[in-house]
Design a protein around this motif. Sequence first.
Motif, short mmCIF file in Angstrom:
data_model
loop_
_atom_site.label_atom_id
_atom_site.label_comp_id
_atom_site.label_asym_id
_atom_site.label_seq_id
_atom_site.Cartn_x
_atom_site.Cartn_y
_atom_site.Cartn_z
N GLN A 2 29.47 74.14 102.35
CA GLN A 2 29.94 73.23 101.31
C GLN A 2 28.79 72.35 100.84
O GLN A 2 28.01 71.85 101.65
CB GLN A 2 31.06 72.33 101.86
CG GLN A 2 32.36 73.03 102.08
CD GLN A 2 33.03 73.38 100.75
OE1 GLN A 2 32.60 73.00 99.68
NE2 GLN A 2 34.11 74.16 100.85
N PHE A 3 28.67 72.18 99.55
CA PHE A 3 27.64 71.32 98.97
C PHE A 3 28.26 69.98 98.59
O PHE A 3 29.37 69.93 98.09
CB PHE A 3 27.02 71.97 97.73
CG PHE A 3 26.29 73.24 98.04
CD1 PHE A 3 25.01 73.20 98.58
CD2 PHE A 3 26.87 74.47 97.78
CE1 PHE A 3 24.33 74.37 98.86
CE2 PHE A 3 26.19 75.65 98.07
CZ PHE A 3 24.92 75.59 98.61
N ASP A 4 27.52 68.93 98.83
CA ASP A 4 27.95 67.59 98.48
C ASP A 4 27.48 67.29 97.06
O ASP A 4 26.31 66.98 96.83
CB ASP A 4 27.36 66.58 99.48
CG ASP A 4 27.82 65.17 99.24
OD1 ASP A 4 28.37 64.87 98.15
OD2 ASP A 4 27.63 64.33 100.15
N ALA A 5 28.40 67.39 96.11
CA ALA A 5 28.06 67.23 94.70
C ALA A 5 27.45 65.86 94.42
O ALA A 5 26.46 65.75 93.68
CB ALA A 5 29.30 67.44 93.82
N THR A 6 28.01 64.82 94.99
CA THR A 6 27.51 63.46 94.74
C THR A 6 26.07 63.33 95.20
O THR A 6 25.21 62.81 94.47
CB THR A 6 28.40 62.42 95.45
OG1 THR A 6 29.75 62.59 95.01
CG2 THR A 6 27.93 61.01 95.15
N ILE A 8 23.83 65.75 95.75
CA ILE A 8 22.96 66.62 94.96
C ILE A 8 22.68 66.00 93.59
O ILE A 8 21.54 65.98 93.12
CB ILE A 8 23.58 68.03 94.83
CG1 ILE A 8 23.54 68.73 96.19
CG2 ILE A 8 22.86 68.85 93.76
CD1 ILE A 8 24.32 70.01 96.25
N ILE A 9 23.70 65.46 92.96
CA ILE A 9 23.52 64.83 91.65
C ILE A 9 22.59 63.63 91.76
O ILE A 9 21.66 63.47 90.97
CB ILE A 9 24.89 64.43 91.04
CG1 ILE A 9 25.66 65.71 90.66
CG2 ILE A 9 24.71 63.51 89.83
CD1 ILE A 9 27.12 65.46 90.32
N GLN A 10 22.82 62.78 92.77
CA GLN A 10 21.99 61.57 92.93
C GLN A 10 20.53 61.92 93.19
O GLN A 10 19.62 61.35 92.57
CB GLN A 10 22.53 60.70 94.07
CG GLN A 10 23.81 60.00 93.74
CD GLN A 10 24.39 59.25 94.94
OE1 GLN A 10 23.98 59.47 96.08
NE2 GLN A 10 25.34 58.38 94.68
N THR A 12 18.90 64.76 92.59
CA THR A 12 18.30 65.47 91.45
C THR A 12 17.99 64.51 90.31
O THR A 12 16.90 64.54 89.74
CB THR A 12 19.21 66.61 90.97
OG1 THR A 12 19.49 67.48 92.06
CG2 THR A 12 18.56 67.39 89.84
#
Length: 191
Positions: A2-6, A8-10, A12
């Motif tokens: 599972q990837f942590d979207a929050t 990864i977004i922060q 990146t």
Amino acid sequence: MQFDATLIIQTTLATVMQAQQRLAEHLWWGGASANSTMAPSLLEQELTLLVQVANGEIERETAGVARYFEIKGVLDDVCRLLWQAPLSAEPVIPAEFWTQPGIGAVCGAVLAWLDADDLITITEAAQLLYPDAALVGSNVATQRVIRLIHSGKLHEYTASAELAPNPRHRRRVKRSEVLPLCNIVHAEDDV
């Protein structure tokens, strides 16, 4: 997985913003008010220094260690601005960049200035790589070195006109890149 979207977004966005901030800092022209004179941007100052080096206005023998590392840092900085993607650790610079007219040739000349102690002629590289060149002819050996340059195994540099007045004799390679190839070339010759 599972990837942590929050997360990864922060991370990146932070990385891309850092790259943009670095670029903005280099492009900023001084003068907070309309009355002040326009100071050159950091990038303009850095490019001016690189052109001075490429034009031979700064002699390597008299530059000193601090100046040498300043120029090396400026070259690294400009190459990062031109070639480093936000998520990469190092800039990916194509081999042909160093000889392209304009900024590429300037950066190539500065790199040759920095590495002057390590540069050798194509003929010297051929003699290192093919010590038995007399058997196959020195032209064959130099053509093999040129093929190594074209294949990307060696990088080509251009010596200054003062060092090599004849334009045909200005082509250089790094001794430190040639020496590791000696064992490979001789192993291929034994097969």
